[in-house]
Design an enzyme around this catalytic site. Structure first.
Site, PDB file in Angstrom:
ATOM      1  CE1 TYR A 151      26.868 -48.253  10.673  1.00  0.00           C
ATOM      2  CE2 TYR A 151      25.364 -47.553   9.018  1.00  0.00           C
ATOM      3  CZ  TYR A 151      25.915 -47.693  10.065  1.00  0.00           C
ATOM      4  OH  TYR A 151      25.274 -46.649  11.056  1.00  0.00           O
ATOM      5  CE  LYS A 155      24.393 -49.274  12.906  1.00  0.00           C
ATOM      6  NZ  LYS A 155      24.477 -48.933  14.480  1.00  0.00           N
TER       7      LYS A 155
HETATM    8  N1  LIG Z   1      25.614 -40.158  11.727  1.00  0.00           N
HETATM    9  C1  LIG Z   1      24.822 -40.871  10.870  1.00  0.00           C
HETATM   10  O1  LIG Z   1      24.694 -40.450   9.688  1.00  0.00           O
HETATM   11  C2  LIG Z   1      24.375 -42.333  11.416  1.00  0.00           C
HETATM   12  C3  LIG Z   1      23.102 -42.489  10.617  1.00  0.00           C
HETATM   13  C4  LIG Z   1      22.457 -43.702  11.084  1.00  0.00           C
HETATM   14  C5  LIG Z   1      23.054 -44.460  12.205  1.00  0.00           C
HETATM   15  N2  LIG Z   1      23.834 -44.052  12.809  1.00  0.00           N
HETATM   16  C6  LIG Z   1      24.589 -44.602  14.045  1.00  0.00           C
HETATM   17  O2  LIG Z   1      24.505 -43.915  15.175  1.00  0.00           O
HETATM   18  C7  LIG Z   1      25.423 -44.295  16.121  1.00  0.00           C
HETATM   19  C8  LIG Z   1      26.259 -43.144  16.891  1.00  0.00           C
HETATM   20  O3  LIG Z   1      27.041 -42.436  15.922  1.00  0.00           O
HETATM   21  P1  LIG Z   1      27.139 -41.117  15.371  1.00  0.00           P
HETATM   22  O4  LIG Z   1      26.340 -40.456  14.125  1.00  0.00           O
HETATM   23  O5  LIG Z   1      26.789 -40.303  16.939  1.00  0.00           O
HETATM   24  O6  LIG Z   1      28.857 -41.126  15.287  1.00  0.00           O
HETATM   25  P2  LIG Z   1      30.115 -40.634  16.349  1.00  0.00           P
HETATM   26  O7  LIG Z   1      29.703 -39.044  16.352  1.00  0.00           O
HETATM   27  O8  LIG Z   1      31.298 -40.894  15.317  1.00  0.00           O
HETATM   28  O9  LIG Z   1      29.977 -41.184  17.701  1.00  0.00           O
HETATM   29  C9  LIG Z   1      30.201 -42.709  17.907  1.00  0.00           C
HETATM   30  C10 LIG Z   1      30.228 -42.812  19.293  1.00  0.00           C
HETATM   31  O10 LIG Z   1      30.338 -44.291  19.435  1.00  0.00           O
HETATM   32  C11 LIG Z   1      31.911 -44.398  20.146  1.00  0.00           C
HETATM   33  N3  LIG Z   1      32.503 -45.556  19.718  1.00  0.00           N
HETATM   34  C12 LIG Z   1      33.064 -46.093  18.788  1.00  0.00           C
HETATM   35  N4  LIG Z   1      33.560 -47.228  18.690  1.00  0.00           N
HETATM   36  C13 LIG Z   1      33.667 -47.287  20.165  1.00  0.00           C
HETATM   37  C14 LIG Z   1      34.411 -48.478  20.770  1.00  0.00           C
HETATM   38  N5  LIG Z   1      35.223 -49.542  20.277  1.00  0.00           N
HETATM   39  N6  LIG Z   1      33.981 -48.596  22.017  1.00  0.00           N
HETATM   40  C15 LIG Z   1      33.357 -47.611  22.803  1.00  0.00           C
HETATM   41  N7  LIG Z   1      32.721 -46.575  22.222  1.00  0.00           N
HETATM   42  C16 LIG Z   1      32.869 -46.612  20.755  1.00  0.00           C
HETATM   43  C17 LIG Z   1      32.494 -43.173  20.014  1.00  0.00           C
HETATM   44  O11 LIG Z   1      33.175 -42.942  21.308  1.00  0.00           O
HETATM   45  P3  LIG Z   1      34.937 -42.985  21.304  1.00  0.00           P
HETATM   46  O12 LIG Z   1      35.478 -42.843  20.000  1.00  0.00           O
HETATM   47  O13 LIG Z   1      35.393 -42.123  22.370  1.00  0.00           O
HETATM   48  O14 LIG Z   1      35.160 -44.239  21.960  1.00  0.00           O
HETATM   49  C18 LIG Z   1      31.237 -42.249  19.932  1.00  0.00           C
HETATM   50  O15 LIG Z   1      30.948 -41.945  21.170  1.00  0.00           O
HETATM   51  C19 LIG Z   1      26.183 -45.497  15.623  1.00  0.00           C
HETATM   52  O16 LIG Z   1      25.638 -46.882  15.982  1.00  0.00           O
HETATM   53  C20 LIG Z   1      25.782 -45.248  14.050  1.00  0.00           C
HETATM   54  O17 LIG Z   1      26.071 -46.307  13.316  1.00  0.00           O
HETATM   55  C21 LIG Z   1      24.694 -42.791  12.624  1.00  0.00           C
END
Ligand SMILES: NC(=O)c1ccc[n+]([C@@H]2O[C@H](COP(=O)([O-])OP(=O)(O)OC[C@H]3O[C@@H](n4cnc5c(N)ncnc54)[C@H](OP(=O)(O)O)[C@@H]3O)[C@@H](O)[C@H]2O)c1
Length: 257
Positions: A151, A155
């Site tokens: 990861y 990133k």
């Molecule tokens: N939450 C944190 O602490 C955090 C921190 C830094 C960065 N981020 C980044 O923020 C972004 C969004 O994450 P989040 O925190 O909102 O997590 P989340 O609530 O788990 O949402 C992730 C989204 O990505 C989609 N997704 C995952 N795998 C996929 C696939 N194979 N094809 C299409 N869609 C897919 C999921 O949709 P489906 O399951 O319906 O496909 C969901 O809509 C990510 O890139 C993550 O790395 C998150």
């Protein structure tokens, strides 16, 4: 009509982007695997904001997905002026503890699909002389590597690729921002399987998905190539940048996710 395409819009940060951009008057194309969630969100946003919302189901781990998405956009004559590459997840197990297909999915969703969607959708923006791209990276891009985890490297790639793309496209009126959130309330840690441990972290380290989406939108509109939402996260990113490499390595080695 000005269109925004958001990947990973069925939950968390992507859903927050969908709500924010609908309020801003964008017509939306929302993408994820969970069709029912996308349909519900589309119905709600069309009703509330009066914008048109197209829900496209896609598994971005499928190498054909970006081409297929582009085909579906062409079919509808949609040329997004705002692209939010947000879909993502992390796995917790060590490198050799997971099979190759799991790593391949992680790389495909968060590196290849992100890069390919930029390559496919940015030419129309450049032609128009305007456009915005937000690639969701992470505060992890500034942090040391952790044992066996892809990861951090993924990133970091998103951060550097986004900066490179911004340098190329800015003279043509297209702005690219690497959005680097820290810990954000969403389904991310449920999917990763470390929710209980993460919930023990102090509240000041956490940001809401809405705050992250707003910071990303404001940054790309202002032409900022990098956005780290939240004062504490900006401080952590700054400290990490100035920490000597040998110390970063030792700190990373001790990371327990
Ligand atoms: N939450 C944190 O602490 C955090 C921190 C830094 C960065 N981020 C980044 O923020 C972004 C969004 O994450 P989040 O925190 O909102 O997590 P989340 O609530 O788990 O949402 C992730 C989204 O990505 C989609 N997704 C995952 N795998 C996929 C696939 N194979 N094809 C299409 N869609 C897919 C999921 O949709 P489906 O399951 O319906 O496909 C969901 O809509 C990510 O890139 C993550 O790395 C998150």
């Amino acid at each position: 009509m000005t269109h925004a395409l958001i990947t990973g819009a069925s939950a968390g940060i992507g859903e927050a982007f969908a709500r924010l951009l609908a309020q801003q008057g964008y017509s939306l194309v929302i993408v994820a695997r969970r069709q029912e969630r996308l349909r519900e969100l589309a119905g709600e946003l069309e009703h509330q904001s009066g914008v048109s919302v197209t829900a496209l189901t896609a598994d971005l781990a499928d190498p054909n997905a970006p081409a297929e998405l582009t085909r579906q956009l062409d079919e509808r004559d949609i040329r997004p002026e705002l692209l939010v590459n947000n879909a993502g997840f992390s796995i917790r197990e060590g490198f050799l503890e997971s099979d190759w297909s799991t790593h391949a999915r992680e790389i495909q969703v968060m590196m290849t699909a992100v890069t390919e969607l930029c390559h496919r959708l940015a030419p129309a923006m450049r032609e128009q002389g305007r456009g915005h791209i937000i690639n969701v990276s992470s505060l992890a891009a500034f942090a040391p590597a952790a044992p066996g985890l892809l990861y951090t490297g993924i990133k970091s790639y998103v951060l550097h690729f986004s900066q490179a793309l911004d340098m190329e496209l800015k003279p043509h009126g297209v702005h690219v921002t690497a959005l680097c959130p820290g810990f954000t309330w969403s389904e991310f840690h449920d999917v990763m399987g470390n929710r209980e441990r993460m919930n023990r972290l102090p509240g000041l380290l956490w940001t809401t998905a809405e705050e992250v989406a707003e910071a990303g939108y404001n940054a790309v509109r202002a032409g900022k190539p990098v956005s780290v939402p939240g004062r504490v996260n900006r401080l952590l990113a700054g400290v990490s940048r100035w920490t000597p490499e040998a110390l970063r390595y030792q700190l990373g080695r001790r990371a327990d996710l």
